[in-house]
Design a protein around this motif. Structure first.
Motif, mmCIF file in Angstrom:
data_model
loop_
_atom_site.group_PDB
_atom_site.id
_atom_site.type_symbol
_atom_site.label_atom_id
_atom_site.label_comp_id
_atom_site.label_asym_id
_atom_site.label_seq_id
_atom_site.Cartn_x
_atom_site.Cartn_y
_atom_site.Cartn_z
ATOM 1 N N THR A 17 0.817 -1.221 0.000
ATOM 2 C CA THR A 17 0.000 0.000 0.000
ATOM 3 C C THR A 17 0.844 1.262 0.000
ATOM 4 O O THR A 17 1.913 1.314 0.613
ATOM 5 N N LEU A 18 0.342 2.281 -0.690
ATOM 6 C CA LEU A 18 0.897 3.631 -0.640
ATOM 7 C C LEU A 18 -0.264 4.599 -0.498
ATOM 8 O O LEU A 18 -1.223 4.554 -1.280
ATOM 9 N N ALA A 19 -0.184 5.476 0.495
ATOM 10 C CA ALA A 19 -1.218 6.494 0.705
ATOM 11 C C ALA A 19 -0.782 7.795 0.047
ATOM 12 O O ALA A 19 0.388 8.189 0.142
ATOM 13 N N ASP A 20 -1.722 8.439 -0.635
ATOM 14 C CA ASP A 20 -1.519 9.791 -1.151
ATOM 15 C C ASP A 20 -0.314 9.900 -2.085
ATOM 16 O O ASP A 20 0.436 10.862 -2.038
ATOM 17 N N VAL A 21 -0.110 8.901 -2.947
ATOM 18 C CA VAL A 21 1.013 8.937 -3.888
ATOM 19 C C VAL A 21 0.510 9.389 -5.254
ATOM 20 O O VAL A 21 -0.602 9.043 -5.664
ATOM 21 N N LEU A 22 1.314 10.187 -5.944
ATOM 22 C CA LEU A 22 0.952 10.696 -7.257
ATOM 23 C C LEU A 22 1.237 9.621 -8.307
ATOM 24 O O LEU A 22 2.362 9.121 -8.405
ATOM 25 N N ILE A 23 0.203 9.272 -9.088
ATOM 26 C CA ILE A 23 0.302 8.204 -10.086
ATOM 27 C C ILE A 23 -0.063 8.771 -11.453
ATOM 28 O O ILE A 23 -1.089 9.438 -11.601
ATOM 29 N N ARG A 24 0.782 8.477 -12.444
ATOM 30 C CA ARG A 24 0.489 8.862 -13.828
ATOM 31 C C ARG A 24 -0.253 7.709 -14.478
ATOM 32 O O ARG A 24 0.232 6.573 -14.486
ATOM 33 N N PHE A 25 -1.429 7.992 -15.022
ATOM 34 C CA PHE A 25 -2.249 6.956 -15.644
ATOM 35 C C PHE A 25 -2.049 6.935 -17.155
ATOM 36 O O PHE A 25 -1.655 7.941 -17.751
ATOM 37 N N PRO A 26 -2.353 5.784 -17.799
ATOM 38 C CA PRO A 26 -2.076 5.625 -19.233
ATOM 39 C C PRO A 26 -3.177 6.164 -20.146
ATOM 40 O O PRO A 26 -3.334 5.671 -21.269
ATOM 41 N N ASP A 27 -3.925 7.170 -19.718
ATOM 42 C CA ASP A 27 -4.945 7.757 -20.582
ATOM 43 C C ASP A 27 -4.275 8.740 -21.556
ATOM 44 O O ASP A 27 -3.104 9.073 -21.386
ATOM 45 N N PRO A 28 -4.978 9.199 -22.572
ATOM 46 C CA PRO A 28 -4.367 10.096 -23.563
ATOM 47 C C PRO A 28 -3.788 11.382 -22.960
ATOM 48 O O PRO A 28 -2.821 11.923 -23.485
ATOM 49 N N ASP A 29 -4.361 11.877 -21.861
ATOM 50 C CA ASP A 29 -3.875 13.110 -21.230
ATOM 51 C C ASP A 29 -2.776 12.859 -20.202
ATOM 52 O O ASP A 29 -2.286 13.810 -19.597
ATOM 53 N N ARG A 30 -2.424 11.586 -19.980
ATOM 54 C CA ARG A 30 -1.425 11.222 -18.967
ATOM 55 C C ARG A 30 -1.801 11.849 -17.619
ATOM 56 O O ARG A 30 -1.012 12.534 -16.977
ATOM 57 N N SER A 31 -3.028 11.587 -17.231
ATOM 58 C CA SER A 31 -3.578 12.153 -15.995
ATOM 59 C C SER A 31 -2.722 11.798 -14.791
ATOM 60 O O SER A 31 -2.128 10.714 -14.725
ATOM 61 N N LEU A 32 -2.699 12.704 -13.835
ATOM 62 C CA LEU A 32 -1.976 12.529 -12.575
ATOM 63 C C LEU A 32 -3.000 12.544 -11.460
ATOM 64 O O LEU A 32 -3.608 13.572 -11.172
ATOM 65 N N LYS A 33 -3.216 11.382 -10.856
ATOM 66 C CA LYS A 33 -4.185 11.267 -9.765
ATOM 67 C C LYS A 33 -3.467 10.830 -8.499
ATOM 68 O O LYS A 33 -2.417 10.211 -8.552
ATOM 69 N N ARG A 34 -4.079 11.169 -7.389
ATOM 70 C CA ARG A 34 -3.509 10.882 -6.083
ATOM 71 C C ARG A 34 -4.569 10.161 -5.249
ATOM 72 O O ARG A 34 -5.269 10.779 -4.450
ATOM 73 N N PRO A 35 -4.716 8.839 -5.436
ATOM 74 C CA PRO A 35 -5.718 8.129 -4.640
ATOM 75 C C PRO A 35 -5.362 8.197 -3.151
ATOM 76 O O PRO A 35 -4.187 8.258 -2.788
ATOM 77 N N ASP A 36 -6.392 8.170 -2.307
ATOM 78 C CA ASP A 36 -6.125 8.149 -0.869
ATOM 79 C C ASP A 36 -5.264 6.946 -0.516
ATOM 80 O O ASP A 36 -4.327 7.046 0.264
ATOM 81 N N LEU A 37 -5.584 5.800 -1.103
ATOM 82 C CA LEU A 37 -4.802 4.592 -0.876
ATOM 83 C C LEU A 37 -4.722 3.808 -2.178
ATOM 84 O O LEU A 37 -5.749 3.539 -2.804
ATOM 85 N N ALA A 38 -3.501 3.478 -2.583
ATOM 86 C CA ALA A 38 -3.286 2.646 -3.760
ATOM 87 C C ALA A 38 -2.717 1.317 -3.280
ATOM 88 O O ALA A 38 -1.837 1.281 -2.415
ATOM 89 N N ILE A 39 -3.242 0.219 -3.824
ATOM 90 C CA ILE A 39 -2.787 -1.120 -3.462
ATOM 91 C C ILE A 39 -2.148 -1.746 -4.701
ATOM 92 O O ILE A 39 -2.776 -1.816 -5.762
ATOM 93 N N PHE A 40 -0.903 -2.193 -4.538
ATOM 94 C CA PHE A 40 -0.131 -2.777 -5.634
ATOM 95 C C PHE A 40 0.194 -4.229 -5.305
ATOM 96 O O PHE A 40 0.391 -4.578 -4.142
ATOM 97 N N CYS A 41 0.306 -5.053 -6.341
ATOM 98 C CA CYS A 41 0.697 -6.449 -6.119
ATOM 99 C C CYS A 41 2.202 -6.598 -6.003
ATOM 100 O O CYS A 41 2.679 -7.534 -5.372
ATOM 101 N N THR A 42 2.946 -5.695 -6.606
ATOM 102 C CA THR A 42 4.395 -5.663 -6.441
ATOM 103 C C THR A 42 4.785 -4.271 -5.953
ATOM 104 O O THR A 42 4.092 -3.287 -6.243
ATOM 105 N N GLU A 43 5.879 -4.188 -5.233
ATOM 106 C CA GLU A 43 6.303 -2.912 -4.663
ATOM 107 C C GLU A 43 6.707 -1.939 -5.769
ATOM 108 O O GLU A 43 7.550 -2.255 -6.607
ATOM 109 N N PRO A 44 6.117 -0.752 -5.778
ATOM 110 C CA PRO A 44 6.510 0.250 -6.774
ATOM 111 C C PRO A 44 7.939 0.739 -6.510
ATOM 112 O O PRO A 44 8.425 0.665 -5.381
ATOM 113 N N PRO A 45 8.586 1.270 -7.543
ATOM 114 C CA PRO A 45 9.938 1.784 -7.350
ATOM 115 C C PRO A 45 9.927 3.044 -6.486
ATOM 116 O O PRO A 45 8.921 3.754 -6.431
#
Length: 175
Positions: free
Chosen positions: A65-93
Motif C-alpha cells: 500500500t501507498l497512501a496519497d502517492v501521485l500516479i500517472r495513468f495511461p490515458d491520452p492526457d497522462r492524468s496525474l491522480k492521487r488516490p487516498d490509498l493505492a494497493i499494488f501487487c508488487t512494490e513500486p519503485p
C-alpha cells in the motif's frame, strides 16, 4: 529567465511548499481539494492497516500500500491522480516524481464537498477504465463503502465489513 512548469512539476512544487491543497490533473483539467480532515485520515489509516492477502499461503499479490502517492495513468492526457490509498501487487519503485505503475486497487475516503471527485466520472469510472481492478469508496460519516469492479454492478457495504478484492487482497471498512 523564466520557464514554464509542467503540470507534474507544479503539483510536486505545491506539495513541497506545504500548501494546504492537494492537486491532481485529470483528463486535461486541474483538480484540487483541501487537505483531509482528521475523520478522513483516521478512516484511511484504519483501512490501510487492515489490508492483507486473502490467503497468505497463495503468494499472489503482496498487497503493498501507498497512501496519497501521485500516479500517472495511461490515458491520452497522462492524468496525474492521487488516490487516498493505492494497493499494488508488487512494490513500486522509489521515486520523487509521479509513478507510472497502475495500482491493482484504489481506496478513496469521501470528504464533504468533494464527493464528485471520487464518485463522478473522474473518480471510480476513471480508475476502472485505466486498469484499476477494484475501487472502494468509503463514506466515514455513513460508515458505508461502495465497491466498484469493471463489468459488475457496484456493491454497497455497511461497516464494519470485509471487502475482498480481485487481486487477492482484502481490507476492512470501519463501522
Amino acid at each position: 529567465m523564466s520557464r514554464f512548469l509542467s503540470i507534474e512539476e507544479l503539483i510536486l512544487q505545491t506539495d513541497a511548499s506545504g500548501a494546504p491543497v492537494r492537486l491532481e490533473y485529470v483528463r486535461g483539467h486541474p483538480r484540487w481539494e483541501a487537505l483531509p480532515s482528521s475523520r478522513h485520515q483516521k478512516a484511511l489509516r484504519y483501512i490501510e492497516r487492515s489490508v492483507r492477502p486473502v490467503d497468505a499461503h497463495l503468494m499472489g499479490c503482496a498487497c503493498f500500500t501507498l497512501a496519497d502517492v501521485l500516479i500517472r495513468f495511461p490515458d491520452p492526457d497522462r492524468s496525474l491522480k492521487r488516490p487516498d490509498l493505492a494497493i499494488f501487487c508488487t512494490e513500486p519503485p522509489d521515486s520523487d516524481e509521479a509513478i507510472d505503475m497502475t495500482p491493482a486497487a484504489v481506496v478513496e475516503v469521501l470528504s464533504p464537498g468533494y464527493e464528485d471527485k471520487d464518485l463522478g466520472p473522474d473518480g471510480a469510472p476513471f480508475y476502472l477504465t485505466y486498469g484499476v481492478r477494484d475501487v472502494v469508496v468509503f463514506d466515514p460519516r455513513r460508515k458505508t463503502a461502495v465497491h466498484f469492479q469493471a463489468g459488475s454492478a457496484p456493491v454497497t457495504w455497511q461497516g464494519p465489513a470485509t471487502v475482498v478484492l480481485a487481486c487477492g487482497c482484502q481490507l476492512e471498512v470501519p463501522g
